[in-house]
Structures are given as structure tokens and as C-alpha cells.
Design an enzyme around this catalytic site. Structure first.
Site, PDB file in Angstrom:
ATOM      1  N   ASN A  12       0.468  -1.381   0.456  1.00 17.69           N
ATOM      2  CA  ASN A  12       0.103  -0.299  -0.148  1.00 17.69           C
ATOM      3  C   ASN A  12       0.810   1.205   0.435  1.00 17.69           C
ATOM      4  OD1 ASN A  12      -1.404   2.730   0.644  1.00 17.69           O
ATOM      5  ND2 ASN A  12      -2.359   1.437   2.441  1.00 17.69           N
ATOM      6  N   TRP A  13       0.952   2.147  -1.300  1.00 15.37           N
ATOM      7  CA  TRP A  13       1.693   3.027  -1.396  1.00 15.37           C
ATOM      8  C   TRP A  13       1.300   4.253  -0.469  1.00 15.37           C
ATOM      9  CZ3 TRP A  13       5.749   3.833  -5.788  1.00 15.37           C
ATOM     10  CH2 TRP A  13       5.791   2.652  -5.826  1.00 15.37           C
ATOM     11  N   LYS A  14       0.002   4.420  -0.543  1.00 17.77           N
ATOM     12  CA  LYS A  14      -0.550   5.668   0.190  1.00 17.77           C
ATOM     13  C   LYS A  14      -0.325   6.827  -0.593  1.00 17.77           C
ATOM     14  CE  LYS A  14      -0.113   3.329   5.182  1.00 17.77           C
ATOM     15  NZ  LYS A  14      -0.183   3.203   6.092  1.00 17.77           N
ATOM     16  N   HIS A  99      -9.329   1.399   5.004  1.00 24.57           N
ATOM     17  CA  HIS A  99      -7.550   1.318   5.606  1.00 24.57           C
ATOM     18  C   HIS A  99      -8.653   2.345   7.441  1.00 24.57           C
ATOM     19  CE1 HIS A  99      -3.760   2.440   6.629  1.00 24.57           C
ATOM     20  NE2 HIS A  99      -3.645   1.000   6.256  1.00 24.57           N
ATOM     21  N   GLU A 101      -6.571   4.625   7.925  1.00 29.13           N
ATOM     22  CA  GLU A 101      -6.386   6.161   7.606  1.00 29.13           C
ATOM     23  C   GLU A 101      -7.613   6.812   7.173  1.00 29.13           C
ATOM     24  OE1 GLU A 101      -2.805   5.600   5.832  1.00 29.13           O
ATOM     25  OE2 GLU A 101      -1.746   4.825   7.289  1.00 29.13           O
ATOM     26  N   GLU A 169      -5.092  -4.852  11.147  1.00 23.56           N
ATOM     27  CA  GLU A 169      -3.761  -3.301  11.002  1.00 23.56           C
ATOM     28  C   GLU A 169      -4.384  -2.948  12.120  1.00 23.56           C
ATOM     29  OE1 GLU A 169      -1.870  -2.404   7.211  1.00 23.56           O
ATOM     30  OE2 GLU A 169      -3.709  -1.257   7.626  1.00 23.56           O
ATOM     31  N   GLY A 175       2.745   1.499  11.128  1.00 26.91           N
ATOM     32  CA  GLY A 175       4.310   2.917  10.992  1.00 26.91           C
ATOM     33  C   GLY A 175       5.016   3.603  11.752  1.00 26.91           C
ATOM     34  N   SER A 214       3.809  -2.060   9.940  1.00 26.86           N
ATOM     35  CA  SER A 214       5.106  -2.164  10.408  1.00 26.86           C
ATOM     36  C   SER A 214       5.963  -3.875  10.142  1.00 26.86           C
ATOM     37  CB  SER A 214       5.868  -1.976  12.161  1.00 26.86           C
ATOM     38  OG  SER A 214       5.388  -0.485  12.249  1.00 26.86           O
ATOM     39  N   GLY A 235       3.286  -1.260   4.257  1.00 29.64           N
ATOM     40  CA  GLY A 235       3.607  -0.037   4.067  1.00 29.64           C
ATOM     41  C   GLY A 235       4.185   0.353   3.283  1.00 29.64           C
ATOM     42  N   GLY A 236       5.216   1.330   4.144  1.00 32.38           N
ATOM     43  CA  GLY A 236       6.598   1.812   4.205  1.00 32.38           C
ATOM     44  C   GLY A 236       7.412   0.625   3.858  1.00 32.38           C
TER      45      GLY A 236
HETATM   46  P1  13P Z   1       3.411   0.454   7.583  1.00 35.21           P
HETATM   47  O1  13P Z   1       4.195  -0.588   6.985  1.00 35.21           O
HETATM   48  O2  13P Z   1       4.351   1.423   6.971  1.00 35.21           O
HETATM   49  O3  13P Z   1       3.225  -0.328   9.219  1.00 35.21           O
HETATM   50  O4  13P Z   1       2.281   0.603   7.079  1.00 35.21           O
HETATM   51  C1  13P Z   1       1.046  -0.952   7.294  1.00 35.21           C
HETATM   52  C2  13P Z   1      -0.058  -0.559   6.619  1.00 35.21           C
HETATM   53  O5  13P Z   1      -1.240   0.886   6.727  1.00 35.21           O
HETATM   54  C3  13P Z   1      -0.689  -0.982   5.075  1.00 35.21           C
HETATM   55  O6  13P Z   1      -1.871  -0.552   4.695  1.00 35.21           O
END
Ligand code: 13P
Length: 252
Positions: A12-14, A99, A101, A169, A175, A214, A235-236
Site C-alpha cells: 500500500n503506497w498510500k 484502511h 487512515e 492492521e 508506521g 510495520s 506500507g513503508g
Molecule cells: P506500515 O507497513 O508502514 O506500518 O503501514 C501498514 C499499512 O498501513 C498498510 O496498509
């Protein structure tokens, strides 16, 4: 190597990525082709602006490209919205919904996520519905109650099990570099699996349950080996080829 498991590893590149990031996808497609995964599926969900160009690359390998949200409507006067049909038109075959967010910043409700999931499933999208608790909810011992409610209200009754994925999640793990213990992940995934079984019966066996929060190349092998974990939502660590490859190296 995580053996004998059909894994889905989704990035997920956000709100990250510009056209210059095509080189990451180019390296990734080459790697996927070379590695010839037998049991694992790989998905990248960039911002909508990159789907079209990324999907032309993905045609050369088994890399799937998806979106990070979609409308609950098909078309019409919904300014700023993008429907599954439009996403399909530019090469997306999957979507992440609900998600944390979006639940937080866009105030998305379980009902809206349910409607979006229904629309995405009707359009044959691989539909990843995210659920997870906050740190306060966890500390109060409410994790399973919150997860249970999100599952009940966010998932449609009628599903195409092949296309439905649930991503657990924990919000406090996103993050932050913090990850629940393997035992805690197991307990929550097991709880999700039981809920899906009692709601969807036999179909539930096909629903993958991903862990997200993470995940990186150091902890991926241990997390992906947990019994009830069918993949990861990353994510990251999905933004840079070397980091993502470090996770995919454990898959076959
Ligand atoms: P991180 O892997 O950066 O913690 O993010 C997880 C995430 O929100 C994937 O949707």
C-alpha cells in the site's frame, strides 16, 4: 522460506509516488518474472495517478495493480469519486477498502465501507477490507469486540470468497515499528477466521487474512509463518524495491 502457504503480499503506497517511481515497478516485475512464484501473489496499490502506467508494466509479469479506495457508486454526479469500473478501465484488479487512515481522516463508516466492498466485489475486484483496533481499545481489552463489530458491519453478506480478503492492521502498529507478538497476531487471526466461518460457512476457507503494520524484511518471515496468516499488507517497506524484495524473498 515460508513453505506450503498461498500468500498474498500487498503493498500500500498510500499518498506516495510519482512517475519517477516506475523504476521500482520495472525492477519488481523483472524480479517476479525471474523468481516465478508458484504459491504467492504480489499486489501493488499505488495512488490512482500511477495505476495506468504501472499496469502496463504489470502485464509483463504476474504483478497485480490495485487502488487504495473506490466509490460505492458506479457512475454519476459524485465529484472526486472513482468507481471500480473506471479503475478496471486503467488496469486495476484490486482495491484496499476501509484502511484505518480513511476511517479516521475521511471519517469512513463501516456502512460506507460495506457498500464500497459490495460494489468492488460485484466488479470482480480482489477486495481487501481493513480492520484494526487503536492502542486505547487494545489497552482496555476491547480488541476482539472492535474487530468483531468491524467485520460484522463492513463485510457484505453476499460475497465472492475468492475475491474477498480481510487485512488485520492494528492501528498502533502502522508506521510505528511496533508489532504485536506472534501469539497476539495468531489469536486475532484465529478470531477473524472463526467469525468468517460462522458467517460464510464453507466459502470462508477461501478468504485470505493478511496482517499489516510495520511488516519489514526483518520480521516478515516470522509473521508470515504464523498459522492463520495468509499474507501481509505492507506500507513503508513496499516503497523501495530492495525493502519489498526482502519480504518477497521469503515467499515461493
Ligand atoms: P506500515 O507497513 O508502514 O506500518 O503501514 C501498514 C499499512 O498501513 C498498510 O496498509
Amino acid at each position: 522460506m515460508v513453505k506450503n502457504k498461498n500468500l498474498l503480499i500487498a503493498g500500500n503506497w498510500k499518498m506516495n509516488g510519482l512517475k519517477e517511481n516506475l523504476s521500482m515497478i520495472s525492477s519488481l516485475t523483472k524480479y517476479i518474472k525471474k523468481k516465478n512464484f508458484k504459491n504467492s501473489e504480489i499486489l501493488i496499490c499505488p495512488p490512482n495517478t500511477l495505476i495506468d502506467s504501472f499496469s502496463s508494466f504489470s502485464k509483463r509479469s504476474n504483478l497485480m495493480i490495485g487502488a487504495q479506495d473506490c466509490s460505492s457508486n458506479e457512475s454519476g454526479a459524485y465529484t472526486g469519486e472513482v468507481s471500480p469500473l473506471m479503475l478496471k478501465d486503467i488496469g486495476a484488479c484490486a482495491v484496499i477498502l476501509g484502511h484505518s487512515e480513511r476511517r479516521d481522516y475521511q471519517k469512513e463508516s463501516n456502512k460506507l465501507i460495506h457498500d464500497k466492498a459490495e460494489n468492488a466485489l460485484n466488479n470482480n475486484f480482489l477486495t481487501i477490507v481493513c480492520i484494526g483496533e487503536t492502542l486505547t481499545q487494545k489497552k482496555k481489552g476491547n480488541t476482539l469486540r472492535i474487530i468483531g463489530e468491524q467485520l460484522k458491519k463492513s463485510l457484505p453478506n453476499k460475497i465472492k470468497a475468492n475475491n474477498l480478503v480481510v487485512a488485520y492492521e492494528p492501528i498502533w502498529a502502522i508506521g510505528s515499528g511496533l508489532v504485536p507478538s506472534n501469539n497476539d497476531i495468531y489469536k486475532v487471526h484465529n478470531f477473524i477466521s472463526n467469525k468468517l466461518n460462522s458467517r460464510y460457512g464453507n466459502k470462508a476457507k477461501k478468504i485470505k487474512i493478511l496482517y499489516g503494520g510495520s511488516v519489514n524484511k526483518k520480521n516478515a518471515s516470522s509473521i508470515l509463518s504464523i498459522d492463520s496468516v495468509n499474507g501481509a499488507l505492507v506500507g513503508g517497506a513496499s516503497l523501495k524495491f530492495s525493502d519489498f524484495k526482502g519480504i518477497l524473498d521469503f515467499c515461493n
